[in-house]
Structure formats: structure tokens, C-alpha cells
Design a protein around this motif. Structure first.
Motif, short mmCIF file in Angstrom:
data_model
loop_
_atom_site.label_atom_id
_atom_site.label_comp_id
_atom_site.label_asym_id
_atom_site.label_seq_id
_atom_site.Cartn_x
_atom_site.Cartn_y
_atom_site.Cartn_z
N THR A 1 17.45 25.59 4.11
CA THR A 1 18.08 24.60 3.23
C THR A 1 19.25 25.21 2.48
O THR A 1 20.30 24.58 2.32
CB THR A 1 17.04 24.04 2.23
OG1 THR A 1 15.99 23.39 2.96
CG2 THR A 1 17.69 23.04 1.28
N ASP A 2 19.07 26.45 2.01
CA ASP A 2 20.15 27.13 1.30
C ASP A 2 21.37 27.30 2.19
O ASP A 2 22.51 27.08 1.76
CB ASP A 2 19.68 28.52 0.83
CG ASP A 2 18.69 28.45 -0.32
OD1 ASP A 2 18.67 27.43 -1.02
OD2 ASP A 2 17.93 29.43 -0.50
N VAL A 3 21.16 27.71 3.44
CA VAL A 3 22.27 27.93 4.38
C VAL A 3 22.99 26.60 4.65
O VAL A 3 24.22 26.56 4.71
CB VAL A 3 21.76 28.56 5.69
CG1 VAL A 3 22.90 28.65 6.72
CG2 VAL A 3 21.18 29.95 5.44
N ILE A 4 22.24 25.52 4.78
CA ILE A 4 22.84 24.20 5.00
C ILE A 4 23.75 23.84 3.84
O ILE A 4 24.88 23.35 4.03
CB ILE A 4 21.74 23.13 5.19
CG1 ILE A 4 21.07 23.30 6.56
CG2 ILE A 4 22.33 21.71 5.07
CD1 ILE A 4 19.86 22.41 6.76
N GLU A 5 23.28 24.07 2.60
CA GLU A 5 24.09 23.73 1.42
C GLU A 5 25.38 24.55 1.38
O GLU A 5 26.44 24.05 1.00
CB GLU A 5 23.28 23.94 0.14
CG GLU A 5 22.13 22.98 -0.04
CD GLU A 5 22.56 21.52 -0.05
OE1 GLU A 5 23.70 21.21 -0.46
OE2 GLU A 5 21.75 20.66 0.38
N GLU A 6 25.30 25.82 1.76
CA GLU A 6 26.51 26.65 1.76
C GLU A 6 27.48 26.20 2.85
O GLU A 6 28.71 26.22 2.64
CB GLU A 6 26.15 28.14 1.96
CG GLU A 6 25.27 28.73 0.87
CD GLU A 6 25.85 28.61 -0.53
OE1 GLU A 6 27.06 28.38 -0.67
OE2 GLU A 6 25.06 28.74 -1.49
#
Length: 554
Positions: free
Chosen positions: A260-265
């Protein structure tokens, strides 16, 4: 509230002269308050006071003390568009900044130069086809530049997954329009949960973007584990850095980013990477058409360094005049006009005590045109002021911060500057242009500072002859000065408002908020160096809410 809305609407209702100060049109209430009450002032935004800071030393303190002056909470709907490192605080911000930093280092940007070239060259080819054999046509360059920067971020972020990346860009662009509609309306808690047409479409877009990004990321992870992945795009570098962080921590669960963090970045890559560079390029085109002497100087430098050849990374570093011009454009038309911060407790700032719950406003557009800081010609376009670098131009003061400052300096500024140099170099190699009498000057803000009526151009075909060039341009010999525009990111940094001026304060005083008083260009042929002539709204309703617009400094 009603009067404030009227003031904003009136400011945007008519264009201004090119020589006019744009502040009354872009930030009308802030400009009006400063003019009437002086540099130390505050306004009420709904129930919250916002204190505007214009002193460079105090601005430096705000940027440096990120624990005391945090990013404000954004409108919940804005998170469907962007989140990521720009919105995080504390340990999560430190972790994300550390993992992302490697993707934006100079040596990594060097590997992205070809992707920048492909995207820019595609736009140049489109313009030449539109001109055709007739030799002229008129088009609005603004959507072309938006598409260029979206195309470039798709290539540099996802490389081999470029097609999927283009679809994500289209969806994010649609999402941005919905977010702006939400930000321009009075915020009603819980409204986003109602099944309105806009709310449903925003959630549909968010689901599709997440599905596409999840598939891209999972495929890339499988390739990486099989040893087949390349790390020459932003996603590849980010995943490799994330894996390294996890490994070095002994596989500690919270050391690395989640999916999820990678998607947001990745979503942030799209929005910030496209917005910043597109507005920088369009205002550069406008200003160079208005000031043809600087256009000539920039073209001479580009042709001296590259001739007709493809611009390369090392050559782009040697473009001193182009760098001066881009700096001056960023001073004159910063992508973001105001940065905001919040304080959670009584906080000392210089000789002020900012009370808990207050907001801090840093009016970039006003500070970067302040005659006391920049001299009597502060409102004149003069790239020469940057001839000896930013530090000399600012006299060592923090009066130039289009990308923010301190540990949260925009992580993508190197990326934006390199892409802008590539695009401008190719445009100057192929075209010559001047302002048209039909030009309508109307800067306005939709998160970033944009031309309200686009940039329409009467366009003529161009031919560039063989030109002697050298990679050792005498006008670009001071490489260290040029590199100042691309600093290495340090891993260690992970109702009408009631207004009043502050009374002079000799001691630390706590603020008492109750008592304190369409562009048109003419495109000309470039036959040789010697042949170049020497030529000297949407409603912006006030929001009584605790959230703020999304900001792009990281």
C-alpha cells in the motif's frame, strides 16, 4: 465568507497586463491584507487563524524545525489523489524519505535522460506535423506540455510498463479535477461517504489505479526475485531500495514499505512529477516569447553545446543561461504560491509566540517578488540576477524556495529541472517564437499556478542548419554554479477574514487574535544562427475547515 468568495471571484474575472504584479489576482486576500496591514499579519480561515511569515530567518526556522511546524492535515478526499511522503510526519516520513532518496540522485537521473528525450521529441514531432507544408498553424501548447510531462513520468516511473502507466496518468488527471471541485466547496464532514455521482466516480478511479499499480508492482517484484528486473526507472529503484532496507534491518516487519505504501508513492510520482514540470515549462515559454533577447541567448547556448544533436546529460549540466532562466521563471511564477504549516502547541518563532492550533502561511509568490529582498527590479524578469548562482542572488537569505526548504525540500526538484532543460533545449533547437497581440495574461491557481486561458500559438515551421558546437561552451564553463540547481539530497534528512497587523514586538509576545488590530506566440523559422533576428474559473469558495490543499514539498 461571502465577501471573501466575492473577492476571489472578482480577482479571476478579468485578465491583467503582462507587466502587472500577479499577486492581487493569484492570492487576492493575502495581497490585500499585506498591503493594508504590513508584513506581519494574520487572517481567519473559518475558526482558525493563519499567521503569514515573510521574514527569511523565520521562514528558515519553519523549514528546519519540522517537528514543531508540521504539514497540515489535508482534505480527506485529497488522499484519493495524493498521499505518500509529502503528507507523512515523524518516523514514517523518515522511513519513506530514506527509501525514496536513491531514486532521485543525480546518477539515477542520468539513466532517465533518454526517457525524457523520447517524450519531448514526440511532442516536437507532433508540432511539426501540425504545421505541415503550409508552414503555420495555431495551437494551444498547454495541453501538449501537460501530456509531455505525463508521458515523461509514465516512462521514467514504469519503464517497460509504459502503456499501463499512461492509463494511470489519465485516471489521475481525472481524479485531480474531482479533487479540485471538492476543495473549492465548503467542507461538510461525512459528505464523502454519500453515494453522489462524483464520490462514486472518485472511488472507482481509486480502485482502478490501485489495481493497475498492484499488478505492475507484483510483476516487477517477481522479475526482481528471478533476477530479470532492471532498476533504471523510479519503480525499480524504489523496490530495490525498499528490499535493501528490509534486508539491512534483519527483515524487521516495519522497516520497509508495504505494498500500500509503494502504491501511494507511485501515485505521488505521477501527480507531483507532472504538475511541477508542466507549469515551469509553460511559463518559461510565455516569458521567453515576451523577452526575445533571453530566448536568443538561450538558443545560442543550446546550439553551441548541442548543435542539431540530441541533448545529453552532461551537456544539459553545462547550460548556464538556461539554468538562470529557469530559476528566474521559478521566482516569478512558482508552481505553488503558498506553503502551509501547523503548530500543535504554543511555539516560539523569532520574537513571536504562535499559539497552539494556529496555521503558518509562507507566501512564496510575495516573498520572491519582495523589493526589500530582491531590489528595485524585483517585479522585472531578469535572469541575470542568477548569473552567479542562487546564494549570490539571495544574498544568503532564504528568499527563494519554489521547492520548499529544509529537510522536507521537494525530493523531485532535480527530476523537474532536468526534464525542463531537456524539453526547453529541444524546443529552442527547432523553434523561434514571440508573443502575439492576442495574448491573454491570466495566471490562476489550481493547486499549481497555471494559465487560465491556455497558451494559444500561431505556429511556423522551422529548419535548423548545421551549426558548429562545442561541449565546452565558454558561457557554461562554471559547472559548479550550474550544479547548484540540482543539489544532492542528503540522506540524513530523512466571513471576510478579520485581519490586523502585529504591533512592533521587542520581546517574545504571544499573538492575541481578539485584540490585534489565451497565450499566443509567433513561431519563426530558424535557418541558421545568423538568421535569427535580434529582438531586443472555477469558483474559489472559502473553506471553513481544518484541512488544507495538498502540497508538493516532501
Amino acid at each position: 465568507m461571502k465577501d471573501l468568495s466575492i473577492m476571489s471571484k472578482q480577482a479571476k474575472s478579468k485578465p491583467i497586463n503582462f507587466s502587472d504584479d500577479i499577486s492581487p489576482r493569484v492570492v487576492p486576500i493575502v495581497h490585500h491584507t499585506l498591503k493594508n496591514y504590513g508584513k506581519n499579519f494574520f487572517i481567519w480561515i473559518g475558526p482558525k487563524p493563519r499567521v503569514y511569515i515573510t521574514d527569511p530567518e523565520q521562514i528558515k526556522d519553519v523549514f528546519t524545525n519540522i517537528g514543531e511546524f508540521r504539514k497540515p492535515h489535508i482534505n480527506p478526499l485529497s488522499r484519493l489523489l495524493i498521499s505518500g511522503v509529502v503528507s507523512y510526519e515523524g518516523e514514517k516520513w523518515v522511513k519513506h524519505r530514506k527509501i525514496i532518496n536513491p531514486a532521485f540522485r543525480i546518477e539515477k537521473l542520468k539513466g532517465m535522460t533518454n526517457a525524457f528525450y523520447q517524450s519531448c521529441n514526440d511532442m516536437i514531432s507532433q508540432w511539426e506535423r501540425l504545421i505541415g507544408e503550409e508552414g503555420s498553424c495555431e495551437l494551444d501548447i498547454w495541453p501538449y506540455i501537460e501530456n509531455l510531462t505525463g508521458d515523461a513520468i509514465s516512462r521514467t516511473a514504469f519503464g517497460s510498463s509504459y502503456t499501463e502507466g499512461k492509463r494511470i496518468f489519465q485516471l489521475q488527471k481525472e481524479q485531480a479535477e474531482f479533487v479540485m471541485k471538492a476543495l473549492q466547496s465548503v467542507y461538510i464532514p461525512g459528505w464523502r461517504f454519500l453515494p453522489t455521482k462524483m464520490n462514486k466516480r472518485m472511488k472507482e478511479i481509486d480502485r482502478e489505479v490501485r489495481t493497475l499499480l498492484t499488478e505492475i508492482i507484483n510483476n516487477r517484484e517477481r522479475e526482481r526475485k528471478a533476477g530479470n528486473a532492471t532498476n533504471d526507472d523510479l519503480l525499480g529503484i524504489l523496490l530495490e531500495s525498499n528490499s535493501t532496507e528490509l534486508r539491512e534491518s534483519g527483515n524487521e516487519k516495519n522497516a520497509a514499505m508495504s505494498l500500500t505504501d509503494v502504491i501511494e508513492e507511485c501515485k505521488l510520482f505521477y501527480f507531483a512529477g507532472q504538475e511541477t514540470t508542466s507549469v515551469l515549462l509553460v511559463w518559461t515559454m510565455v516569458l521567453l516569447s515576451k523577452y526575445p533577447n533571453w530566448q536568443v541567448r538561450a538558443r545560442e547556448e543550446v546550439l553551441q553545446v548541442f548543435g542539431k544533436n540530441k541533448p545529453d546529460f552532461d551537456g544539459l549540466h553545462h547550460l548556464k543561461v538556461v539554468t538562470m532562466i529557469l530559476h528566474e521563471v521559478l521566482r516569478f511564477y512558482p508552481p505553488v504560491t503558498v506553503l502551509n504549516r501547523a503548530v500543535d502547541k504554543d511555539t516560539k518563532l523569532g520574537n513571536l509566540i504562535i499559539p497552539a492550533g494556529a496555521m503558518i502561511g509562507l507566501p512564496i509568490i510575495l516573498i520572491q517578488r519582495d523589493c526589500e529582498l530582491w531590489g528595485d527590479n524585483a517585479n522585472e524578469f531578469d535572469p541575470e540576477r542568477f548569473s552567479e548562482g542562487v546564494s549570490k542572488a539571495t544574498k544568503g537569505q532564504l528568499s527563494f524556495f519554489p521547492f520548499g526548504g529544509g529537510p522536507r525540500l521537494c525530493i523531485g526538484q532535480n527530476f523537474a529541472m532536468m526534464e525542463a532543460k531537456m524539453a526547453l533545449s529541444l524546443i529552442l533547437q527547432h523553434f523561434s517564437f514571440e508573443i502575439s497581440s492576442s495574448y491573454t495574461h491570466a495566471p490562476f491557481t489550481i493547486i499549481t499556478l497555471q494559465p487560465q486561458f491556455g497558451a494559444h500559438i500561431p505556429h511556423q515551421h522551422v529548419v535548423v542548419s548545421s551549426i558548429e558546437h562545442s561541449n565546452d561552451s565558454s558561457s557554461s564553463s562554471h559547472l559548479d554554479d550550474v550544479l547548484e540547481s540540482l543539489p544532492e539530497i542528503d540522506d540524513r534528512f530523512f466571513t471576510l477574514p478579520c485581519t490586523n497587523s502585529h504591533r512592533p514586538q521587542q520581546q517574545d509576545d504571544k499573538l492575541n487574535f481578539q485584540n490585534l488590530g489565451s497565450v499566443s506566440f509567433y513561431w519563426a523559422s530558424l535557418v541558421s544562427l545568423n538568421s535569427v533576428p535580434e529582438l531586443g474559473d472555477p469558483k474559489n469558495q472559502a473553506q471553513a475547515q481544518n484541512s488544507a490543499d495538498p502540497e508538493l514539498d516532501g
